[in-house]
Design a protein around this motif. Structure first.
Motif, PDB file in Angstrom:
ATOM      1  N   MET A 168       0.815  -1.216   0.000  1.00  0.00           N
ATOM      2  CA  MET A 168       0.000   0.000   0.000  1.00  0.00           C
ATOM      3  C   MET A 168       0.853   1.272   0.000  1.00  0.00           C
ATOM      4  N   ASP A 169       2.174   1.105  -0.025  1.00  0.00           N
ATOM      5  CA  ASP A 169       3.093   2.243  -0.069  1.00  0.00           C
ATOM      6  C   ASP A 169       2.869   3.189   1.098  1.00  0.00           C
ATOM      7  N   ASN A 170       2.554   2.614   2.262  1.00  0.00           N
ATOM      8  CA  ASN A 170       2.350   3.401   3.487  1.00  0.00           C
ATOM      9  C   ASN A 170       1.156   4.342   3.411  1.00  0.00           C
ATOM     10  N   LYS A 171       0.241   4.098   2.476  1.00  0.00           N
ATOM     11  CA  LYS A 171      -0.917   4.974   2.306  1.00  0.00           C
ATOM     12  C   LYS A 171      -2.192   4.196   2.627  1.00  0.00           C
ATOM     13  N   GLY A 172      -3.190   4.914   3.161  1.00  0.00           N
ATOM     14  CA  GLY A 172      -4.378   4.241   3.634  1.00  0.00           C
ATOM     15  C   GLY A 172      -4.200   3.869   5.095  1.00  0.00           C
ATOM     16  N   GLN A 173      -4.944   2.849   5.544  1.00  0.00           N
ATOM     17  CA  GLN A 173      -4.889   2.490   6.953  1.00  0.00           C
ATOM     18  C   GLN A 173      -5.033   0.992   7.126  1.00  0.00           C
ATOM     19  N   ILE A 174      -4.152   0.424   7.925  1.00  0.00           N
ATOM     20  CA  ILE A 174      -4.255  -0.986   8.313  1.00  0.00           C
ATOM     21  C   ILE A 174      -4.484  -1.037   9.819  1.00  0.00           C
ATOM     22  N   TYR A 175      -5.464  -1.819  10.218  1.00  0.00           N
ATOM     23  CA  TYR A 175      -5.739  -2.056  11.629  1.00  0.00           C
ATOM     24  C   TYR A 175      -5.256  -3.471  11.944  1.00  0.00           C
ATOM     25  N   ALA A 176      -4.229  -3.576  12.769  1.00  0.00           N
ATOM     26  CA  ALA A 176      -3.646  -4.873  13.111  1.00  0.00           C
ATOM     27  C   ALA A 176      -4.221  -5.333  14.437  1.00  0.00           C
ATOM     28  N   TYR A 177      -4.879  -6.498  14.393  1.00  0.00           N
ATOM     29  CA  TYR A 177      -5.556  -7.010  15.590  1.00  0.00           C
ATOM     30  C   TYR A 177      -5.277  -8.495  15.724  1.00  0.00           C
ATOM     31  N   ASP A 178      -5.182  -8.952  16.956  1.00  0.00           N
ATOM     32  CA  ASP A 178      -5.119 -10.382  17.228  1.00  0.00           C
ATOM     33  C   ASP A 178      -5.757 -10.627  18.590  1.00  0.00           C
ATOM     34  N   SER A 179      -6.484 -11.709  18.704  1.00  0.00           N
ATOM     35  CA  SER A 179      -7.167 -12.000  19.966  1.00  0.00           C
ATOM     36  C   SER A 179      -6.184 -12.326  21.085  1.00  0.00           C
ATOM     37  N   ASP A 180      -4.949 -12.691  20.728  1.00  0.00           N
ATOM     38  CA  ASP A 180      -3.908 -13.005  21.705  1.00  0.00           C
ATOM     39  C   ASP A 180      -2.880 -11.874  21.704  1.00  0.00           C
ATOM     40  N   ARG A 181      -2.856 -11.095  22.744  1.00  0.00           N
ATOM     41  CA  ARG A 181      -1.965  -9.931  22.772  1.00  0.00           C
ATOM     42  C   ARG A 181      -0.494 -10.333  22.819  1.00  0.00           C
ATOM     43  N   LEU A 182      -0.182 -11.530  23.327  1.00  0.00           N
ATOM     44  CA  LEU A 182       1.206 -11.987  23.334  1.00  0.00           C
ATOM     45  C   LEU A 182       1.709 -12.243  21.919  1.00  0.00           C
ATOM     46  N   ARG A 183       0.845 -12.804  21.074  1.00  0.00           N
ATOM     47  CA  ARG A 183       1.245 -13.004  19.676  1.00  0.00           C
ATOM     48  C   ARG A 183       1.465 -11.679  18.984  1.00  0.00           C
ATOM     49  N   LEU A 184       0.712 -10.663  19.388  1.00  0.00           N
ATOM     50  CA  LEU A 184       0.769  -9.357  18.740  1.00  0.00           C
ATOM     51  C   LEU A 184       1.959  -8.520  19.207  1.00  0.00           C
ATOM     52  N   ALA A 185       2.530  -8.871  20.341  1.00  0.00           N
ATOM     53  CA  ALA A 185       3.549  -8.024  20.975  1.00  0.00           C
ATOM     54  C   ALA A 185       4.728  -7.662  20.073  1.00  0.00           C
ATOM     55  N   PRO A 186       5.286  -8.586  19.270  1.00  0.00           N
ATOM     56  CA  PRO A 186       6.477  -8.226  18.480  1.00  0.00           C
ATOM     57  C   PRO A 186       6.222  -7.197  17.388  1.00  0.00           C
ATOM     58  N   ILE A 187       4.962  -6.921  17.072  1.00  0.00           N
ATOM     59  CA  ILE A 187       4.675  -6.080  15.917  1.00  0.00           C
ATOM     60  C   ILE A 187       5.194  -4.659  16.088  1.00  0.00           C
ATOM     61  N   HIS A 188       5.222  -4.158  17.296  1.00  0.00           N
ATOM     62  CA  HIS A 188       5.586  -2.755  17.520  1.00  0.00           C
ATOM     63  C   HIS A 188       7.028  -2.475  17.089  1.00  0.00           C
ATOM     64  N   GLU A 189       7.950  -3.333  17.532  1.00  0.00           N
ATOM     65  CA  GLU A 189       9.351  -3.146  17.157  1.00  0.00           C
ATOM     66  C   GLU A 189       9.547  -3.334  15.651  1.00  0.00           C
ATOM     67  N   ARG A 190       8.809  -4.275  15.060  1.00  0.00           N
ATOM     68  CA  ARG A 190       8.950  -4.538  13.631  1.00  0.00           C
ATOM     69  C   ARG A 190       8.424  -3.369  12.797  1.00  0.00           C
ATOM     70  N   LEU A 191       7.346  -2.760  13.231  1.00  0.00           N
ATOM     71  CA  LEU A 191       6.812  -1.595  12.515  1.00  0.00           C
ATOM     72  C   LEU A 191       7.819  -0.452  12.509  1.00  0.00           C
ATOM     73  N   GLN A 192       8.441  -0.240  13.649  1.00  0.00           N
ATOM     74  CA  GLN A 192       9.408   0.852  13.748  1.00  0.00           C
ATOM     75  C   GLN A 192      10.622   0.578  12.868  1.00  0.00           C
ATOM     76  N   ARG A 193      11.131  -0.646  12.918  1.00  0.00           N
ATOM     77  CA  ARG A 193      12.319  -0.984  12.140  1.00  0.00           C
ATOM     78  C   ARG A 193      12.052  -0.880  10.641  1.00  0.00           C
ATOM     79  N   SER A 194      10.825  -1.195  10.230  1.00  0.00           N
ATOM     80  CA  SER A 194      10.480  -1.204   8.806  1.00  0.00           C
ATOM     81  C   SER A 194       9.993   0.140   8.286  1.00  0.00           C
TER      82      SER A 194
END
Length: 431
Positions: free
Chosen positions: A253-279
């Motif tokens: 999407m070339d960083n345009k628009g909006q993605i809502y990232a959700y998971d019912s298990d917050r532990l599975r979701l935890a690594p996403i924050h660091e990965r978003l920043q790095r990318s």
């Protein structure tokens, strides 16, 4: 450590895994912690032995006449690693830390190179209760598909197009023998190495630290590309997990628009924050399941992406221990979870929007059958031909070999050289 000591260690670890029903990685880690003298190279060889023994557990049992960890490891060294009985006998006699010498029955079994007369499910290293499902999925190709799932997986990387390009990465990763793959324009591959060989630690590379690439199997990259997320769209990644496909969608999407990232298990979701920043991804909102309400997103999404909970039969190359732990009850539980997540997803799709349904399974029950059920119960949705999308996105080379009646596609190690994955696109009608 010499090979004899490594064989003993592998037998010890596999015994721990089998008798205490432990996952392999924690068992290997604990062995390494309690045996500090073992170097990283030793731990690699020991891990390779254990994982390969699990990959070929059924056929090794048939060939050696034993399911005990000792013969599974020795059989791996002789057969899967190609060392032969003579080399094994040398190893068993050269180190006091080696396993005990072979008895007559063991020597006879390990000296027999014949692999004739194995039952199909045994030759394929597929649990017997799952074999009818493999035959339903693959027909005459079932044995080859099972064998491919019992091989070692490569390391696949996804070029982060927000910060780099594949040609540049190929040059920077030439020292680890990274190659371009044949389907997606974003994927690079470091081929699996045999026997005792060690794979490179790509997370230590500058390109990983700077977010130029992510670790992601090409099948997962293909699924994200086939979803055809466009710049400016509203996207809900409903089972985001650690965020691999979220990142791939953001790049598409070339960083345009909006993605809502959700998971019912917050532990599975935890690594996403660091990965978003790095990318350097900026168009993602992470919705914590403990505090987020998704109701405002209902009937507003152009795309709902579902990486559905599944049995993981498509990733046996990477998690061979899970192959033998899978049960009929676990399959039934995953089927129910898939039905629920599909029924939840439809509430967020706007008119003219779509659901991308993805699993890392090759079982028809989790894939085409789920799509068929959903369409039968939801007349306001229709299947979208994934092959037509494939041709538009990737061209007509390397088309998937397995296509369902509803137009979903199954990827496999034997046909696409990827993990086993299923992808289907379901569009909500406008009237």
């Amino acid at each position: 450590m010499k090979d004899g000591g490594r064989l003993s260690a592998a037998i010890e670890v596999l015994t721990e895994v089998e008798t205490r029903h432990r996952p392999v990685q924690p068992a290997l880690r604990d062995w390494g912690t309690s045996h500090r003298f073992a170097g990283s190279g030793d731990r690699t060889v020991i891990g390779n032995l254990v994982f390969d023994a699990l990959r070929h557990k059924s056929s090794l049992t048939a060939r050696t006449g034993s399911s005990e960890p000792r013969m599974q490891i020795l059989g791996t060294y002789v057969f899967a690693w190609g060392n032969g009985i003579d080399r094994l006998k040398e190893v068993l006699g050269e180190d006091p830390h080696s396993p005990e010498a072979l008895n007559e029955a063991e020597e006879s079994a390990l000296a027999n190179e014949s692999v004739d007369d194995l039952e199909p499910e045994v030759a394929a290293d597929v649990p017997a209760w799952l074999w009818p499902y493999f035959e339903a999925a693959f027909g005459d190709n079932a044995v080859n598909e099972g064998k491919a799932l019992a091989t070692r997986a490569p390391i696949d990387l996804r070029t982060n197009s927000l910060k780099s390009d594949r040609e540049k990465l190929l040059k920077r990763l030439a020292h680890v023998n990274a190659e371009a793959t044949s389907i997606t324009p974003t994927a690079l591959r470091i081929k699996a190495k045999p026997g005792a060989s060690r794979m490179p630690h790509v997370q230590a590379e500058e390109g990983y630290r700077k977010g130029w690439f992510e670790l992601q199997d090409e099948a997962s990259q293909i699924a994200a590309a086939l979803a055809c997320a466009k710049p400016g769209e509203q996207v809900l990644d409903l089972c985001a997990g650690g965020g691999g496909k979220t990142l791939a969608l953001a790049a598409t999407m070339d960083n345009k628009g909006q993605i809502y990232a959700y998971d019912s298990d917050r532990l599975r979701l935890a690594p996403i924050h660091e990965r978003l920043q790095r990318s350097s991804v900026r168009n993602v909102q992470v919705r914590d399941p403990a505090s987020s309400n998704l109701d405002p997103l209902k009937e507003a999404m152009d795309l709902v992406f579902i990486d559905a909970p599944c049995t993981g039969t498509g990733v046996w190359r990477r998690r061979p221990d899970s192959k033998w732990k899978l049960s009929e009850k676990a399959l039934a539980d995953r089927l129910e979870e898939q039905r629920k997540v599909l029924d939840t997803a439809k509430e967020f799709v706007k008119l003219g929007g779509r659901i991308a349904y993805v699993t890392c399974s090759i079982l028809p029950q989790e894939n085409g059958d789920q799509v068929k059920r959903f369409l039968a119960e939801n007349s306001d949705f229709e299947a979208v031909d994934a092959i037509a999308i494939w041709k538009h996105v990737f061209g007509e080379d390397r088309l998937p070999a397995y296509v369902t009646e509803e137009g979903g596609v199954t990827l496999t190690p034997a046909t696409t050289e990827t993990d086993g994955f299923f992808f289907a696109l379901l569009g909500r009608k406008t009237d």
